[in-house]
Scaffold this active site. Structure first.
Site, mmCIF file in Angstrom:
data_model
loop_
_atom_site.group_PDB
_atom_site.id
_atom_site.type_symbol
_atom_site.label_atom_id
_atom_site.label_comp_id
_atom_site.label_asym_id
_atom_site.label_seq_id
_atom_site.Cartn_x
_atom_site.Cartn_y
_atom_site.Cartn_z
ATOM 1 N N LYS A 147 -10.589 -0.051 19.458
ATOM 2 C CA LYS A 147 -9.411 -0.892 19.231
ATOM 3 C C LYS A 147 -9.724 -1.726 17.983
ATOM 4 C CE LYS A 147 -5.375 -2.475 20.615
ATOM 5 N NZ LYS A 147 -4.159 -1.661 20.475
ATOM 6 N N ASP A 200 -11.403 8.296 34.033
ATOM 7 C CA ASP A 200 -10.640 8.514 35.266
ATOM 8 C C ASP A 200 -9.313 9.201 34.967
ATOM 9 O OD1 ASP A 200 -12.526 7.538 36.949
ATOM 10 O OD2 ASP A 200 -11.300 5.946 37.806
ATOM 11 N N ASP A 229 -14.501 3.835 31.061
ATOM 12 C CA ASP A 229 -14.280 3.783 32.507
ATOM 13 C C ASP A 229 -12.848 4.222 32.804
ATOM 14 O OD1 ASP A 229 -14.483 3.245 35.170
ATOM 15 O OD2 ASP A 229 -14.605 1.072 34.980
ATOM 16 N N TYR A 266 -18.735 -5.311 30.694
ATOM 17 C CA TYR A 266 -19.264 -5.292 32.063
ATOM 18 C C TYR A 266 -20.627 -5.977 32.155
ATOM 19 C CZ TYR A 266 -15.642 -1.837 33.267
ATOM 20 O OH TYR A 266 -14.455 -1.184 33.485
ATOM 21 N N ASP A 313 -5.114 2.825 22.818
ATOM 22 C CA ASP A 313 -3.764 2.953 23.394
ATOM 23 C C ASP A 313 -3.171 4.315 23.037
ATOM 24 O OD1 ASP A 313 -3.960 1.922 20.835
ATOM 25 O OD2 ASP A 313 -2.321 0.491 21.032
#
Ligand code: NAD
Length: 356
Positions: free
Chosen positions: A191, A251, A247, A142, A223
């Site tokens: 990852k 959620d 992020d 980001y 994952d």
């Protein structure tokens, strides 16, 4: 103790829910013999109306000179036509950056009284959901370089993801220290089978773990983590992860606990001063109608007591009062269930205060 709290009421339901969180803090102050003083810091749409900018300099200074900051929510349709640099949410990004808030802590907890609101199978919900996600907040993709160019006749977009050791180290410390106040278990999510940033993440988090022998660490690929969160969320205590993964996973974690109106969040930097807010927005559709659920903001105030002021007993008292109000069948509209008593924002706040 004396503490000065900057208060950003914001827009929409912000002023209503913050009012109830302040009432709860005052009830805590009375019971435990503290003194909390509040300094108003206008931000968001109301600040655009009054000062022409979403974060007036005076509000920023009020936040920077306070022991902590309590925020309702900002934004609403009235300011949707503002240019991007002057939108209400811009004030929040400016504030996070000026306060150097590099970690975001979001608890995912299901009150047993609300387990019917959990979208997971009942037997999974009943195993208990009580973990926190510690997300790196001001690094990663980001904040990397973004570009769109034309290469050989077609558009090509690039976003750079990068992390330095120190950016990883400081948020890892937050995670391990959070685990020390909980069940002493950290799951670091990355990852590392594909990404260099993740391999560095894994190495640095493992090094930091050696400083916390009372906390166990395991690593998990992102994952797999997305699957495990819905398969068996009871296995998690503290999750730590980088900005983009955090992020998305935070959620997902919020969703499995039921209503958006129940969940608090805190953002911390160096030192103890933090920014505490509910995860929802300003809910313009129910603003000014005494319909908002103030519990997310009240639990954010409890996080402030725990993380910024080291007042664990006081934070426990707030969380137990919320739990007791729910146990007694009190519900705002968003969490209403058959056989329960519907209350408004103000009454829910008052009932929680009575149980402190
Ligand atoms: P929202 O979270 O405000 O509302 C989504 C839905 O949830 C609405 O139906 C609302 O009524 C309901 N809801 C939210 N909080 C509730 C509560 N405490 N009690 C009961 N019901 C509640 O999201 P949105 O509608 O997408 O956004 C509205 C405005 O808020 C936008 O301007 C957005 O940019 C802003 N926003 C601000 C923040 C923030 O201040 N941190 C975060 C998200 C969105």
């Amino acid at each position: 103790m004396n503490k000065r709290i900057a208060v950003i009421r914001g827009d929409g339901i912000g002023p209503e829910i913050v009012e109830q969180a302040i009432a709860v803090l005052d009830a805590v102050a009375r019971r435990f013999g503290h003194q909390f003083t509040y300094a108003e810091a206008p931000m968001g749409g109301c600040a655009i109306d009054g000062w022409g900018v979403p974060l007036p300099e005076e509000s920023l200074q009020t936040c920077l000179s306070s022991d902590s900051v309590l925020l309702g929510a900002v934004g609403g349709p009235k300011w949707d036509a503002q240019p991007p640099h002057n939108r209400p949410e811009r004030g929040l990004l400016q504030l996070r950056s000026a306060m150097g808030l590099f970690s975001n802590i979001r608890p995912a907890r299901i009150f047993p009284q609300l387990s019917a609101a959990c979208p997971l199978r009942q037997d999974i919900a009943e195993r208990g959901i009580d973990f926190v996600v510690v997300r790196e907040l001001i690094g990663g993709v980001y904040f990397g370089r973004h570009s769109t160019e034309t290469v050989e006749g077609e558009a090509k977009a690039t976003d750079i993801m990068s992390y330095t050791e120190s950016e990883i180290r400081r948020v890892a410390h937050v995670a391990f220290q959070t685990a020390q106040k909980r069940r002493h278990h950290v799951t670091s999510i990355d990852k590392a089978n594909v990404l260099d940033t993740s391999r560095l993440w894994r190495r640095v988090v493992s090094e930091v773990a050696e400083e916390y022998p009372d906390v166990t660490l395991r690593h998990m690929y992102v994952d797999n983590a997305a699957m495990q969160l819905v398969r068996d969320p009871s296995q998690f205590d503290v999750i730590v992860t980088e900005n983009l993964f955090g992020d998305i996973l935070s959620d997902e974690a919020s969703q499995i606990t039921g209503s958006i109106g129940m969940i608090p969040s805190s953002s911390l930097g160096e030192g103890t001063r933090g920014l505490y807010e509910p995860i929802h927005g300003s809910a313009p559709d129910i603003a000014g109608q005494d319909k908002a659920n103030p519990i997310g903001t009240i639990l954010a105030a409890a996080m402030m007591l725990r993380y910024s002021f080291s007042m664990s007993a006081e934070a426990d008292a707030v969380e137990q009062a919320v739990s007791a109000a729910l146990k007694d069948g009190l519900r705002c509209g968003d969490i209403m269930a058959p056989g329960c008593t519907l209350v408004g924002c103000r009454e829910m706040g008052q009932e929680i205060c009575r149980r402190i």
